[in-house]
Enzyme design. Structure first.
Site, short mmCIF file in Angstrom:
data_model
loop_
_atom_site.label_atom_id
_atom_site.label_comp_id
_atom_site.label_asym_id
_atom_site.label_seq_id
_atom_site.Cartn_x
_atom_site.Cartn_y
_atom_site.Cartn_z
N ARG A 106 0.70 -16.18 23.94
CA ARG A 106 0.56 -14.93 23.17
C ARG A 106 -0.86 -14.75 22.64
O ARG A 106 -1.34 -13.62 22.50
CB ARG A 106 1.56 -14.91 22.00
CG ARG A 106 2.98 -14.68 22.49
CD ARG A 106 3.99 -14.71 21.37
NE ARG A 106 5.30 -14.36 21.88
CZ ARG A 106 6.41 -14.39 21.17
NH1 ARG A 106 6.37 -14.78 19.90
NH2 ARG A 106 7.56 -14.05 21.70
N GLY A 120 12.14 -12.39 26.70
CA GLY A 120 13.26 -13.28 26.38
C GLY A 120 13.51 -14.33 27.45
O GLY A 120 12.58 -14.84 28.06
N GLY A 176 13.18 -8.45 22.22
CA GLY A 176 13.89 -7.35 21.55
C GLY A 176 13.23 -6.00 21.81
O GLY A 176 13.90 -5.00 22.02
N LYS A 209 26.28 -11.38 26.19
CA LYS A 209 27.31 -10.44 25.74
C LYS A 209 27.05 -9.00 26.15
O LYS A 209 25.92 -8.53 26.13
CB LYS A 209 27.40 -10.50 24.21
CG LYS A 209 27.89 -11.85 23.76
CD LYS A 209 28.36 -12.08 22.40
CE LYS A 209 28.21 -11.45 21.15
NZ LYS A 209 27.43 -12.14 20.17
#
Length: 400
Positions: free
Chosen positions: A39, A357, A380, A200
């Site tokens: 990063r 992610g 996100g 999910k």
């Protein structure tokens, strides 16, 4: 489309200006040592451009979750040291965020200097997007640059609030994210294939709905696939199941049919007696057709027939977006489906975009990162982008 067309650092005069740059320096550390500086490295093009064009560069970022209190564990001390090495010049760390030390260091800056403010989350007003805190931050600078895509879905003082008080543009990292992903969603080269995985269905509800109005083929793998299989009337054994979302999955399958979208689900499954514990422990598996999952078995990855089905669809695509692994990729035995998808993307001539992610981590671990068009820096944030939601840290920037 306004969301994708923002002014950048090249659209404004920066020489002699104090420029506050929001970066994402939330890097992993162990015993005070940075374990991955990815990063930090990704922020360098923006920092170098500003420095080389005579700006006084004031960097800021959060680190971890210090809950609004000063905690040495979450200090940006190691980040300042790494920036000093990478830029080949001193990058002092301020002892505070916008207090006496920050003000003194900013006042002493010469054109081309770079300093780093302490962790923005050491002030409890940061995450509340407190206007007074945003105003204090803004008072340090003449111009605001957001280059922290990984935090652009948060409406915090340093990611969005500060833009109310300063002219605001994006850096190279955000520019790349919104131009590559924005183009894929708004005007994709077809056929456009999206692959969704992860645990999910409920985590990806809005993404599925948004993509069904854009893609030609939607591939569903990972734990979320079992709810879709249950919606088809199949038994899924002890696999992960989002019972409340079975009707939603039926609606999405009907929507796909209505929109002429090909919806691909696993045709076979890698099953085992239970979830591996620890997660990377050796595990005995077998392969069964998806409609024949035994009642006492748990699906933990797509099977070999599915890996081929998904790979063939990827090879026919011109644009591919992937978010979420196909199985428990942290376990070598259960990583085969995720590896197959990553290999197909790497071998494809399509525009290949990996949302952040776990899927990004998988591509990097497997060594495929340099064979893909774009790996998003935000987990996100990229998910919310795929949902079609406006990201506060981008919406606040000046339009072209």
């Amino acid at each position: 489309m306004a969301m994708y067309n923002k002014k950048t650092i090249e659209d404004v005069a920066v020489e002699g200006k104090r420029v506050l740059v929001r970066c994402d320096f939330n890097v992993p550390q162990k015993d005070g040592k940075i374990t991955s500086d990815k990063r930090i490295v990704e922020a360098l093009p923006t920092i170098r451009y500003l420095k080389d064009h005579g700006a006084k560069v004031i960097l800021c970022s959060h680190m971890g979750k210090p809950k609004g209190e000063v905690n040495p564990k979450y200090s940006l001390c190691a980040v300042a040291a790494r920036l000093t090495e990478l830029l080949g010049m001193p990058v002092p760390l301020c002892a505070d965020i916008c207090g006496p030390d920050a003000k003194a260091k900013v006042a002493a800056m010469k054109n081309g200097d770079v300093i780093l403010l302490e962790n923005t989350r050491f002030d409890k007003r940061e995450e509340k997007n407190d206007p007074e805190f945003a105003k204090e931050l803004a008072s340090l600078a003449d111009l605001y640059v957001n280059d922290a895509f990984g935090a652009a879905h948060r409406a915090h003082a340093s990611t969005a609030g500060v833009a109310a008080y300063l002219p605001s543009v994006c850096g190279y990292l955000i520019q790349k994210e919104i131009s590559v992903m924005g183009k894929a969603l708004a005007d994709p080269t077809r056929p456009f294939v999206a692959i969704l995985g992860g645990a999910k269905v409920s985590d990806k509800l809005n993404v599925i709905e948004n993509l069904l109005s854009k893609v030609d083929t939607l591939i569903i793998g990972g734990g979320m696939a079992y709810t879709f299989l249950a919606a088809k009337g199949y038994g899924v054994g002890t696999s992960l199941l989002d019972k409340e979302k079975i009707d939603y999955c039926k609606d999405m399958m009907a929507k796909a049919e209505k929109n002429g979208v090909k919806l691909l689900l696993p045709v076979d499954t890698t099953v085992a007696d239970a979830f591996p514990d620890p997660i990377d422990a050796p595990i005995e598996v077998s392969y069964v057709d998806s409609e024949n999952i035994p009642a006492d078995k748990m699906g933990l990855d797509i099977g070999p027939k599915t890996a081929k089905l998904f790979s063939d669809a990827i090879m026919q695509a011109k644009t591919v977006v992937w978010n979420g692994p196909m199985g428990v990729f942290e376990n070598p035995t259960l990583a085969k489906g995720t590896i197959a998808v990553a290999q197909a993307l790497a071998a494809s001539s399509a525009i290949t975009i990996v949302g952040g992610g776990d899927s990004a981590a998988a591509c990097e671990q497997l060594g495929f990162a340099d064979k893909l068009t774009h790996i998003s820096t935000g987990g996100g944030a990229s998910l919310e982008f795929l949902e079609g939601r406006e990201l506060p840290g981008i919406a606040c920037l000046a339009d072209r």
